[in-house]
Design a protein around this motif. Sequence first.
Motif, short mmCIF file in Angstrom:
data_model
loop_
_atom_site.label_atom_id
_atom_site.label_comp_id
_atom_site.label_asym_id
_atom_site.label_seq_id
_atom_site.Cartn_x
_atom_site.Cartn_y
_atom_site.Cartn_z
N TYR A 82 0.80 -1.24 0.12
CA TYR A 82 -0.08 -0.13 0.07
C TYR A 82 0.85 1.25 0.02
CZ TYR A 82 -4.22 -2.66 1.08
OH TYR A 82 -5.34 -3.74 0.94
N TYR A 138 -4.50 5.29 0.14
CA TYR A 138 -3.67 3.97 0.47
C TYR A 138 -2.90 4.05 1.74
CZ TYR A 138 -4.89 2.05 -3.96
OH TYR A 138 -5.45 1.48 -4.93
N GLN A 188 -5.30 3.53 4.70
CA GLN A 188 -5.59 2.06 5.01
C GLN A 188 -4.69 1.50 5.92
OE1 GLN A 188 -7.01 -0.59 1.58
NE2 GLN A 188 -6.88 1.62 0.42
N TYR A 201 2.57 1.68 -3.24
CA TYR A 201 1.79 2.01 -4.20
C TYR A 201 1.39 3.80 -4.02
CZ TYR A 201 -1.94 1.94 -7.75
OH TYR A 201 -2.76 2.17 -8.81
N ALA A 202 1.22 4.08 -3.00
CA ALA A 202 0.82 5.59 -2.66
C ALA A 202 2.13 6.51 -3.06
CB ALA A 202 0.62 5.64 -1.13
#
Length: 303
Positions: free
Chosen positions: A133, A153, A156, A136-137
């Motif tokens: 996550y 993200y 989360q 990806y962010a």
Amino acid sequence: PNPTQEYAEMFPWADGTPFDWDKTAAEGKLDEMFVKGDRVPGQKMLQNRVYTRDPRMYETMGVNGALMGLDYSSGTTSGANWEAWVGGSDASQQPATNTGVWATGYRNLKYVGGEFFRRKNPQWSWLQLSDVYLTYAEAILQDGGSLTDAISYVDQVRARVGLKGLAECNPDKNLTTNKENLLEEILRERACEFALQCTRYYDMVRYKRADLFERKLHGLRIYRLNVNGERTETPWYDTEQSSIDNENDERFYEPNKFEYEKFEITTGARIWWTDGFDCKWFLQPFPLSEVNKGYGLDQNPGW
């Protein structure tokens, strides 16, 4: 290595808002920087004990006042409290002389197997969902994507430990529009999530953050205070807690007043703290024996 004060300050309050040493000190709330609770008549240990910071802090390091026993599945704690103050049963005199496992005022707990909890040697987490996550962010941010999507993200990951949203907790940083500020928050979030997992160093290298390498580190020296505000360099849990039965005696109750002082770490000082960070250290040298074999391997610059 032991965590430092700078590392500890990366962890926000339990609601997700940033921890600020100066602001907390000005408000007279440094006593609550790790744990707070009530001193109830007749009860030796603090009642309604609250862990005031990001739960990942307590998974990562031992801090003054937190309970030693930690269930890594449920997150619940039990047993005696860490006594990290000068003269405390865990730290003894070591913080006063800057040696030992409590030299910085903190001690490492992550991936410690057996020493305190008689657990089996833990397995190293090579890849975690939170890593996916946060990576990806960062990719969304660097590829020119929506900063709001990138934040979603990160949020989360934060939600797993009960922290509020990143933008909500940092309204002054304009994270939905300010790329530089958001990157700093993502890197800080990675430092908290992957603490002591050999991640922070490589993040600093990836972004060539000589400024962070050159930043001098500090420890936390802790002094227990008695009811008169005087320093008391004695243990509590296995001494006063167990030997004094008079609830009218101040020593009967678990300590909850402390002085916290930052001090500069000088033992084992790094050369880049005194002479500056050399850019060649962003890369490691190839073994000279390999370079000399003559098959075309060029040594990294500066080596």
